[in-house]
Design an enzyme around this catalytic site. Structure first.
Site, mmCIF file in Angstrom:
data_model
loop_
_atom_site.group_PDB
_atom_site.id
_atom_site.type_symbol
_atom_site.label_atom_id
_atom_site.label_comp_id
_atom_site.label_asym_id
_atom_site.label_seq_id
_atom_site.Cartn_x
_atom_site.Cartn_y
_atom_site.Cartn_z
ATOM 1 C CG ASP A 178 -0.007 -0.085 2.564
ATOM 2 O OD1 ASP A 178 0.334 -1.245 3.096
ATOM 3 O OD2 ASP A 178 0.271 0.741 3.020
ATOM 4 C CG ASP A 205 3.047 5.026 5.414
ATOM 5 O OD1 ASP A 205 2.483 4.002 5.653
ATOM 6 O OD2 ASP A 205 3.441 5.946 6.192
#
Ligand SMILES: [Zn+2]
Length: 268
Positions: free
Chosen positions: A208, A210
């Site tokens: 992902d 951040d």
């Protein structure tokens, strides 16, 4: 015959199926039991010991993992090279989900974790300027690239205390420093490996972006788990291929990390 292994893998429970002729070994260490029973088996011609970092049932959150016991257990089995796959968040928009980062630097933002074996019997100061094994890193990066991963063969891993994720301001601050990825388990694992003169190589899968990078509300635990599950087979293949490509004889500096230092006890 005493079971031995040359290479250690500390990773998620998805890695069990890597090992042929697997045998489970219950080990005690001066630091308590490791995260779980250690599974020793083969990958190709290499003997490998595997520890599920969070325990088989995921009972240890990042700040509660018995890091000292895990590395000690591996060394006592004969392991000298350790591969450490993990999931990380990215601080760079160009390292999107699916990028494989092989970090060359680390920033410790943990607090309160025991980060040394040498806390009694005199100070032992090991060099940690370059926290990762250069030959393990080269092997992992070459293997990742050869198997079509979007690969970053260097980068700085920020290890946060967790279990919460970063605030947007923290994340923006990390990124502004030029740091690349954020995780919760890479420290003290790396320093404890160094304190036992082990080679240690992180294989960081970006799951992902951040909080500071993402336009939305930041990362959720479900998103991380879902992405990691989608990539677990690919990650397993990469670890397997890297294990088999690691050098049989160590020529890197890791094995000499303790040369000239007076240790308060013998290493296993
Ligand atoms: Zn090394």
């Amino acid at each position: 015959m005493v079971t031995r292994a040359d290479i250690g893998v500390i990773g998620g429970s998805g890695f069990y199926s890597l090992l042929d002729d697997a045998e489970e070994i219950e080990l005690a260490t001066p630091y308590g039991p490791p995260s779980d029973v250690v599974t020793v088996g083969r990958i190709g011609s290499r003997s490998v010991a595997f520890i599920p970092r969070h325990g088989r049932d995921h009972r240890f959150p990042p700040h509660r993992i018995p890091y000292r016991a895990n590395l000690w257990a591996l060394r006592s089995l004969g392991v000298r090279q350790v591969l450490a796959p993990s999931a990380v968040g990215s601080l760079r928009a160009d390292y999107g989900p699916g990028t494989m980062v092989i970090p060359d630097q680390l920033v410790d933002r943990t607090s309160g974790r025991v980060q040394t074996y040498y806390d009694t019997g005199g100070a032992v100061h090991v060099s940690f300027a370059d926290p990762y094994c250069p030959s393990g890193r080269a092997t992992a990066a070459d293997t990742a690239r050869a198997t079509d991963w979007h690969t970053a063969d260097a980068g700085t891993l920020v290890v946060i205390e967790g279990p919460r994720f970063s605030t947007r301001a923290e994340s923006q601050w990390f990124a502004a420093n030029g740091w690349s990825i954020v995780g919760m388990t890479g420290f003290p694992e790396a320093i404890l490996a160094r304190e036992l003169a082990l080679c240690y190589t992180s294989l960081c899968l970006v799951t992902d972006l951040d909080a500071g990078v993402e336009a939305g509300q930041g990362v959720t635990h479900d998103e991380v788990l879902e992405f990691f599950a989608q990539n677990v087979t690919r990650m397993r293949s990469l670890v397997s291929a890297t294990v088999q490509a690691l050098p049989e004889e160590r020529t890197c500096p890791c094995g000499s990390a303790l040369d000239g230092l007076k240790l308060p006890f013998d290493l296993p």
